[in-house]
Design an enzyme around this catalytic site. Structure first.
Site, mmCIF file in Angstrom:
data_model
loop_
_atom_site.group_PDB
_atom_site.id
_atom_site.type_symbol
_atom_site.label_atom_id
_atom_site.label_comp_id
_atom_site.label_asym_id
_atom_site.label_seq_id
_atom_site.Cartn_x
_atom_site.Cartn_y
_atom_site.Cartn_z
ATOM 1 N N ARG A 1 9.409 22.010 31.580
ATOM 2 C CA ARG A 1 8.834 23.130 32.326
ATOM 3 C C ARG A 1 8.582 22.652 33.762
ATOM 4 N NH1 ARG A 1 4.471 25.327 27.971
ATOM 5 N NH2 ARG A 1 5.809 26.789 26.859
ATOM 6 N N GLN B 1 6.881 19.220 35.164
ATOM 7 C CA GLN B 1 6.726 18.169 34.140
ATOM 8 C C GLN B 1 7.531 16.919 34.475
ATOM 9 O OE1 GLN B 1 7.676 20.330 30.472
ATOM 10 N NE2 GLN B 1 5.547 20.176 29.816
ATOM 11 N N GLY C 1 -2.061 25.723 29.026
ATOM 12 C CA GLY C 1 -0.932 25.963 28.127
ATOM 13 C C GLY C 1 0.451 25.707 28.702
ATOM 14 N N GLY D 1 1.753 22.706 29.373
ATOM 15 C CA GLY D 1 2.370 21.471 28.899
ATOM 16 C C GLY D 1 1.994 20.225 29.685
ATOM 17 N N LYS D 2 0.707 20.089 29.998
ATOM 18 C CA LYS D 2 0.265 18.875 30.695
ATOM 19 C C LYS D 2 0.340 17.672 29.751
ATOM 20 C CE LYS D 2 -3.597 20.928 32.043
ATOM 21 N NZ LYS D 2 -3.254 22.334 31.868
ATOM 22 N N SER D 3 0.031 17.902 28.472
ATOM 23 C CA SER D 3 -0.027 16.766 27.532
ATOM 24 C C SER D 3 1.306 16.026 27.467
ATOM 25 C CB SER D 3 -0.399 17.233 26.127
ATOM 26 O OG SER D 3 -1.343 18.242 26.179
ATOM 27 N N CYS E 1 -7.342 43.570 41.376
ATOM 28 C CA CYS E 1 -6.600 42.984 40.259
ATOM 29 C C CYS E 1 -7.412 41.803 39.699
ATOM 30 C CB CYS E 1 -5.248 42.489 40.777
ATOM 31 S SG CYS E 1 -4.369 41.443 39.606
ATOM 32 N N CYS F 1 -3.058 43.597 33.918
ATOM 33 C CA CYS F 1 -4.517 43.600 33.817
ATOM 34 C C CYS F 1 -4.957 45.061 33.805
ATOM 35 C CB CYS F 1 -5.178 42.804 34.941
ATOM 36 S SG CYS F 1 -5.438 43.687 36.476
ATOM 37 N N CYS G 1 -5.023 46.904 37.358
ATOM 38 C CA CYS G 1 -3.708 47.299 37.898
ATOM 39 C C CYS G 1 -3.109 48.425 37.054
ATOM 40 C CB CYS G 1 -2.764 46.110 37.928
ATOM 41 S SG CYS G 1 -3.242 44.888 39.146
HETATM 42 N N1 LIG Z 1 8.953 21.729 28.187
HETATM 43 C C1 LIG Z 1 8.396 22.513 27.281
HETATM 44 N N2 LIG Z 1 9.109 23.512 26.704
HETATM 45 C C2 LIG Z 1 8.530 24.314 25.771
HETATM 46 N N3 LIG Z 1 7.265 24.182 25.335
HETATM 47 C C3 LIG Z 1 6.524 23.218 25.881
HETATM 48 C C4 LIG Z 1 7.033 22.326 26.875
HETATM 49 N N4 LIG Z 1 6.043 21.471 27.207
HETATM 50 C C5 LIG Z 1 4.971 21.792 26.466
HETATM 51 N N5 LIG Z 1 5.249 22.838 25.681
HETATM 52 C C6 LIG Z 1 4.328 23.490 24.757
HETATM 53 C C7 LIG Z 1 3.652 22.531 23.812
HETATM 54 C C8 LIG Z 1 2.327 23.162 23.573
HETATM 55 O O1 LIG Z 1 2.339 23.894 22.378
HETATM 56 C C9 LIG Z 1 2.111 24.126 24.708
HETATM 57 C C10 LIG Z 1 0.914 23.797 25.556
HETATM 58 O O2 LIG Z 1 0.966 22.464 25.966
HETATM 59 P P1 LIG Z 1 -0.351 21.618 26.319
HETATM 60 O O3 LIG Z 1 0.096 20.317 26.799
HETATM 61 O O4 LIG Z 1 -1.324 21.649 25.216
HETATM 62 O O5 LIG Z 1 -0.931 22.498 27.504
HETATM 63 P P2 LIG Z 1 -1.952 22.080 28.626
HETATM 64 O O6 LIG Z 1 -2.544 20.759 28.308
HETATM 65 O O7 LIG Z 1 -1.255 22.246 29.916
HETATM 66 O O8 LIG Z 1 -3.032 23.232 28.531
HETATM 67 P P3 LIG Z 1 -4.656 23.146 28.565
HETATM 68 O O9 LIG Z 1 -5.057 23.158 29.990
HETATM 69 O O10 LIG Z 1 -5.065 24.394 27.894
HETATM 70 O O11 LIG Z 1 -5.057 21.924 27.831
HETATM 71 O O12 LIG Z 1 3.281 24.107 25.492
HETATM 72 MG MG LIG Z 2 -4.422 20.060 27.731
HETATM 73 ZN ZN LIG Z 3 -3.720 42.979 37.975
#
Ligand SMILES: Nc1ncnc2c1ncn2[C@H]1C[C@H](O)[C@@H](COP(=O)(O)OP(=O)(O)OP(=O)(O)O)O1
Ligand SMILES: [Mg+2]
Ligand SMILES: [Zn+2]
Length: 618
Positions: free
Chosen positions: A88, A91, A111, A113-115, A448, A470, A473
């Protein structure tokens, strides 16, 4: 693993590359400025720099992930281990920077995909990555996920058994140890000397490959979820200066990040920031009637109809609310379970697991079930009570729609809840201010909802980006501007009258007094109204937001009381030409009603002593 500046610049897209090329550009520019010394050689060198810059730009555009020594392994593990086909946005850039040994702050929406930005490098590196997370639930969530994809990870927290801790500590320095990630709470870093000494040994043995500080905003007391133990994490960079640190958050403003940088002792981190906008989330606010708890019936109807068989979370204010709202929902036939910090760890894990595997449809949770909780198919996050800040709301609602499919984020906005939360956040740094921004988000009918969030995160926003996702809007111009000057005067008069009798009024008392409830004597001394309760509450809230009323707290050893007093702008009402307006949904308050619903009373009436009057009136 380290690369020279030229190699890093050539291979990595984004900041590092730009750093190199701007350096090259500056060098060429300086050479031109020294025009007197121009030689053919200098001009040629300058032109060569430009040429090199153009070539690198092309390479960067067409081959953003041009080979690093780790690139093939990354791609392979992304597909084979994490079963993901593409990266994404941001990343790959973040991963390459971290793999190049850079310290990095990554600000990316919930959500997104930071992890993966530390999990994938962990799998591709020797040794292990230390991950600091603020919540055990978050840790468990990640361990559960990593186990499902066969990535070895372990954790150390307050509930780890002695045997488990002993094994983990021993394996940290064992080159044959299988784990790639070690999750710890900040408390462990702050309090366990044993852990720090094992980390030291692992560092010296070259086994500590990376440090990830998840939810890094918890370091700063200006952030929304300050954890005192995060303040002590500076020890990591001081003790292990050669290990790259990666701080991750979805909710940090620039000033919070600066603070984190100082606290973590990271001198020059690179910061990557993505837009906060989650385009698939629909934001909506519904009014909650303070007279009855219809909201639970409303929520259960929503869950049984619109969200039938879909996974979700209902956020509540307190542990008690988690129990009662969950029981009420169960009573109405919803498969719900409570989750709060006071439950024993096994029960919490069990609820979490059952929800993750769809054996429970709804978790009725306090904020203990928040940051980092990752379930892909959450279709709704409903707030039975407003959050204490926009950051908290963004985090909590961010549990929805992590699979990029549409999901709803609905807040039930109740007048009394403002004051319940207010007494809870009164001791927090800028707690009231943050709460009022959340109240403003809810009370607002003409901007908004995304724009309110964007302004909060210092992002430039264009309403086009909402795409009617939202309620504001979607409803378009379905609001009116009403003049509430006379109403403001009436309310201020009530608060003034109480003040003159040394009496403090709770918001409920002000509401009831204005609506003409209570002693007849009082009704005769003030101007009451026939506006509906919701309208009265909306006006009082607006006066609080606009500064005509303000909060007045009173503390006892056991509890904090919230009273209303006159705000800084109240004296302006003495000025005849001063007027106040507010915007309301057309379905809420009607402009005609507003200007005609005062009951003029103000009869003359003989007054006994102050104490006697106070007793009779309030
Ligand atoms: N490259 C990717 N393609 C598809 N899905 C992905 C990719 N990278 C991560 N994901 C999915 C896996 C997880 O189910 C979901 C959220 O990832 P996650 O790392 O938990 O989010 P986050 O840490 O950014 O959010 P938060 O701030 O809520 O902790 O995204
Ligand atoms: Mg996270
Ligand atoms: Zn809006």
């Amino acid at each position: 693993m380290s690369t020279g500046p030229f190699v890093a610049g050539l291979k990595c897209s984004g900041n590092v590359f730009w750093g190199f090329s701007s350096f090259a550009w500056q060098r060429g520019t300086l050479q031109l400025i020294a025009i007197n010394l121009i030689t053919l050689h200098n001009i040629l060198e300058y032109m060569l720099n430009i040429l090199l810059y153009c070539i690198l730009t092309c390479l960067n555009v067409f081959f953003p992930n041009l080979d690093f020594s780790w690139s093939t392994e990354l791609e392979q593990n992304l597909k084979d281990v994490f079963q993901l086909s593409t990266f994404r946005p941001l990343q790959l850039k973040a991963i390459n920077l971290s793999m190049s040994g850079k310290d990095l702050f990554l600000v990316m929406p919930t959500g997104r995909g930071k992890s993966l930005c530390y999990q994938l490098p962990a799998v591709c590196s020797e040794g292990f990555t230390l991950v600091v997370t603020p919540l055990v639930s978050l840790m468990e969530d990640q361990l559960m996920y990593l186990k499902s994809i066969d990535v070895e990870a372990v954790s150390l927290n307050a509930s780890s058994s002695k045997e488990h801790a002993k094994m983990v500590l021993a394996e940290m320095t064992d080159s044959k140890a299988p784990f790639k990630l070690l999750y710890v709470t900040p408390e462990k870093i702050a309090k366990s000397k044993l852990l720090m000494s094992r980390l030291e040994k692992a560092y010296n043995a070259g086994r500590l490959s990376r440090i990830a500080v998840d939810e890094v905003h918890c370091c700063s007391q200006w952030g929304h979820d300050f954890r005192p133990d995060y303040k002590l994490l500076g020890i990591l960079k001081r003790q292990f200066p050669k290990v790259p640190l990666l701080g991750l958050t979805a909710t940090a403003t620039g000033s919070v990040l600066k603070d984190c940088q100082k606290i973590l002792c990271v001198p020059e981190p690179i910061t990557l920031t993505a837009s906060f906008n989650r385009t698939n989330l629909y934001y909506e606010v519904r009014l909650k009637d303070s007279n009855s708890d219809d909201s639970v019936s409303d929520i259960s109807a929503l869950i049984k109809e619109r969200y039938k068989d879909q996974s979700g979370i209902v956020y509540v204010f307190s542990q008690k609310d988690a129990e009662t709202v969950s029981a009420d929902l169960q009573g109405k036939g919803v498969n719900a379970s409570p989750y709060h910090a006071n439950m024993n760890p096994e029960d919490k894990s069990q609820v979490h697991r059952k929800w993750a595997t769809n054996k429970i449809q709804v978790v009725v949770a306090t904020v203990a079930f928040g940051m980092g909780i990752d379930k892909a198919d959450v279709r709704f996050v409903i707030h039975h009570t407003i959050s204490k800040s926009i950051e908290n709301y963004y985090q909590e609602s961010g549990r929805a729609g992590r699979d990029d499919k549409p999901a709803d984020c609905i807040v039930y906005f109740g007048f009394n809840d403002i004051f319940r939360i207010s007494t809870m956040v009164v001791m927090e740094n800028v707690g009231q201010q943050k709460l009022l921004t959340m109240v403003d988000y809810c009370q607002n009918v003409d901007r908004c909802r995304r724009s309110v969030i964007a302004v909060h995160f210092d992002e430039v926003w264009d309403d086009e980006g909402c795409n009617e996702m939202c309620d504001v809007c979607r409803h378009g111009n379905d609001y009116i501007t009403v003049d509430i000057t006379q109403h403001a005067k009436d309310v201020v008069q009530i608060v003034e009258l109480a003040g003159s009798l040394d009496e403090k009024l709770t918001p409920l008392k002000v509401t009831e007094a204005w609506m003409g409830k209570g002693p007849a004597k009082r009704r005769k001394m003030i101007q009451t109204t026939t506006l509906s309760r919701l309208e009265v509450e909306a006006i009082i809230t607006s006066l609080l937001l606009q500064g005509y009323l303000s909060e007045d707290f009173s503390f006892t050893p056991y509890t904090t009381y919230f009273y209303l007093k006159l705000g800084g702008k109240a004296p302006l009402l003495k000025n005849q030409s001063h007027s106040i307006t507010m915007k309301m949904r057309r379905t809420g308050l009607d402009a005609n009603t507003v200007s005609t619903t005062q009951q003029t009373v103000q009869e003359s009436f003989s007054v006994p002593g102050k104490d006697q009057r106070r007793k009779e009136i309030w």
